[in-house]
Design a protein around this motif. Structure first.
Motif, PDB file in Angstrom:
ATOM      1  N   ARG A 153      -8.058  -0.968   7.744  1.00 55.74           N
ATOM      2  CA  ARG A 153      -7.221  -1.673   8.715  1.00 55.74           C
ATOM      3  C   ARG A 153      -7.111  -0.919  10.040  1.00 55.74           C
ATOM      4  NH1 ARG A 153      -1.241  -3.836   7.259  1.00 55.74           N
ATOM      5  NH2 ARG A 153      -2.463  -4.488   5.434  1.00 55.74           N
ATOM      6  N   HIS A 200      -9.260  -1.715  13.639  1.00 56.29           N
ATOM      7  CA  HIS A 200      -8.441  -2.048  14.806  1.00 56.29           C
ATOM      8  C   HIS A 200      -8.635  -1.019  15.922  1.00 56.29           C
ATOM      9  CE1 HIS A 200      -6.020  -5.606  13.920  1.00 56.29           C
ATOM     10  NE2 HIS A 200      -5.941  -5.211  12.667  1.00 56.29           N
ATOM     11  N   TRP A 206      -0.221   1.804  12.363  1.00 53.16           N
ATOM     12  CA  TRP A 206      -0.972   1.338  11.193  1.00 53.16           C
ATOM     13  C   TRP A 206      -0.229   0.219  10.487  1.00 53.16           C
ATOM     14  CZ3 TRP A 206      -3.906   5.106   7.470  1.00 53.16           C
ATOM     15  CH2 TRP A 206      -4.394   4.410   6.361  1.00 53.16           C
ATOM     16  N   GLU A 239      -7.296   0.307   2.107  1.00 48.40           N
ATOM     17  CA  GLU A 239      -6.301   0.144   3.159  1.00 48.40           C
ATOM     18  C   GLU A 239      -6.689   0.829   4.466  1.00 48.40           C
ATOM     19  OE1 GLU A 239      -2.608   2.327   2.815  1.00 48.40           O
ATOM     20  OE2 GLU A 239      -3.348   3.438   1.092  1.00 48.40           O
ATOM     21  N   GLN A 240      -7.490   1.903   4.410  1.00 44.52           N
ATOM     22  CA  GLN A 240      -7.835   2.649   5.617  1.00 44.52           C
ATOM     23  C   GLN A 240      -8.739   1.870   6.567  1.00 44.52           C
ATOM     24  OE1 GLN A 240      -8.762   3.293   2.495  1.00 44.52           O
ATOM     25  NE2 GLN A 240     -10.633   4.508   2.357  1.00 44.52           N
ATOM     26  N   GLU A 261     -10.758  -4.986   4.757  1.00 43.94           N
ATOM     27  CA  GLU A 261      -9.748  -4.275   3.960  1.00 43.94           C
ATOM     28  C   GLU A 261      -9.484  -5.008   2.649  1.00 43.94           C
ATOM     29  OE1 GLU A 261      -4.884  -3.615   4.369  1.00 43.94           O
ATOM     30  OE2 GLU A 261      -6.047  -4.582   5.966  1.00 43.94           O
ATOM     31  N   GLN A 262      -9.446  -6.324   2.719  1.00 43.94           N
ATOM     32  CA  GLN A 262      -9.166  -7.126   1.533  1.00 43.94           C
ATOM     33  C   GLN A 262     -10.390  -7.250   0.631  1.00 43.94           C
ATOM     34  OE1 GLN A 262      -7.767 -10.492   3.837  1.00 43.94           O
ATOM     35  NE2 GLN A 262      -5.629  -9.905   3.540  1.00 43.94           N
ATOM     36  N   LEU A 281      -0.017  -3.273  12.106  1.00 42.78           N
ATOM     37  CA  LEU A 281      -1.238  -4.044  12.364  1.00 42.78           C
ATOM     38  C   LEU A 281      -1.435  -5.142  11.326  1.00 42.78           C
ATOM     39  CD1 LEU A 281      -3.648  -1.062  13.101  1.00 42.78           C
ATOM     40  CD2 LEU A 281      -2.841  -2.743  14.771  1.00 42.78           C
ATOM     41  N   PRO A 289      -3.640  -7.314   8.624  1.00 41.76           N
ATOM     42  CA  PRO A 289      -4.777  -6.975   7.767  1.00 41.76           C
ATOM     43  C   PRO A 289      -6.085  -7.470   8.368  1.00 41.76           C
ATOM     44  CG  PRO A 289      -2.989  -7.931   6.479  1.00 41.76           C
ATOM     45  CD  PRO A 289      -2.639  -8.137   7.920  1.00 41.76           C
ATOM     46  N   VAL A 290      -7.175  -6.808   7.987  1.00 39.46           N
ATOM     47  CA  VAL A 290      -8.518  -7.236   8.392  1.00 39.46           C
ATOM     48  C   VAL A 290      -9.267  -7.680   7.136  1.00 39.46           C
ATOM     49  CG1 VAL A 290      -8.600  -5.737  10.410  1.00 39.46           C
ATOM     50  CG2 VAL A 290      -9.428  -4.880   8.214  1.00 39.46           C
ATOM     51  N   SER A 346       0.837  -1.202   0.000  1.00 33.59           N
ATOM     52  CA  SER A 346       0.000   0.000   0.000  1.00 33.59           C
ATOM     53  C   SER A 346       0.871   1.250   0.000  1.00 33.59           C
ATOM     54  CB  SER A 346      -0.905   0.023   1.240  1.00 33.59           C
ATOM     55  OG  SER A 346      -0.130   0.225   2.412  1.00 33.59           O
TER      56      SER A 346
END
Length: 249
Positions: free
Chosen positions: A206, A210, A188, A203-204, A197-198, A191, A193-194, A75
């Motif tokens: 993530r 969290h 950031w 990307e924000q 996000e995928q 952390l 990945p969540v 990213s």
């Protein structure tokens, strides 16, 4: 507080190959973006972070500063974090990330993202108004903001969803600008990945999912689109031409 501006630019793009070097108004796109940010005089130092020496040469030949970074970043934020980790940038606690494909980014968006840091948010960004007719466009990222001016969620889907067809829903289009404190940026990229996000390719999500607050400044007027497709480039060329005609005597 001194501000470090970083414009991440990679050569590989699946939808628009060699995007940073494509011509826009007679100049490479990355130069158009860099000059726009430099002309705003908001950043105390401005660098282009890239994984391609070809981009770095173009940037330096235009009189701007370029920094080489790893080709392995997933990213733009990871690329910015590598720059900030350099000892030469240790005095900067406020970092601004402007995407390299945003040639018409509004000054209000950049100033607004940084204003979020000034009010105490660890991360800041901005959003403009969006015509409801365009809310279904997945290339236009929408954001829902709480009453304290912080993001609740970002999505490519039309959020909020007008279930009953009232026609009164207000949409906010996210702009590709991020401001970070140094600590928040380091958190950031550290952390995991969540899933969202995928799924959304945003990307924000993530840091947000969290639990890191993201301040959002809402500004009047539409958010100018970034350059993601050949059609976007055609539109941008027409817009540049129109702007030049307006300032010509």
């Amino acid at each position: 507080m001194p501000v470090l501006g970083v414009i991440p630019a990679r050569l590989g793009s699946s939808r628009l190959p060699r995007k940073p070097l494509l011509p826009l108004g007679g100049e490479p796109l990355i130069i158009v973006v860099t000059r726009r940010i430099a002309d705003l005089r908001i950043c105390d130092r401005l660098v282009v972070a890239t994984d391609a020496r070809e981009i770095a040469r173009v940037v330096q030949d235009a009189g701007f500063e370029a920094v080489m970074t790893s080709p392995d970043h997933a990213s733009g934020t990871e690329r910015v974090a590598e720059v900030v980790a350099n000892l030469g940038f240790s005095k900067f606690n406020h970092i601004l990330n402007v995407q390299g494909d945003e040639p018409f980014v509004a000054a209000a968006a950049i100033k607004g993202a940084l204003a979020c840091l000034e009010r105490g948010d660890p991360l800041g960004t901005a959003a403009g108004s969006l015509d409801p007719a365009l809310a279904g466009d997945p290339s236009r990222v929408k954001v829902v903001v709480d009453r304290q001016g912080r993001a609740l969620y970002f999505s490519r889907a039309p959020i909020p969803f007008d279930r009953d067809g009232t026609g009164t829903v207000v949409y906010h289009q996210h702009v590709g600008v991020y401001a970070y404190t140094r600590d928040a940026l380091q958190r950031w990229v550290g952390l995991p990945p969540v899933p969202a996000e995928q799924w959304e390719r945003l990307e924000q999500l993530r840091p947000l999912l969290h639990g890191i607050p993201i301040g959002v400044t809402l500004f009047d007027g539409p958010a100018a689109p970034g350059i993601d497709t050949p059609a976007d480039l055609v539109w941008a060329e027409a817009e540049i031409t129109r702007q030049l005609r307006e300032v010509s005597p």
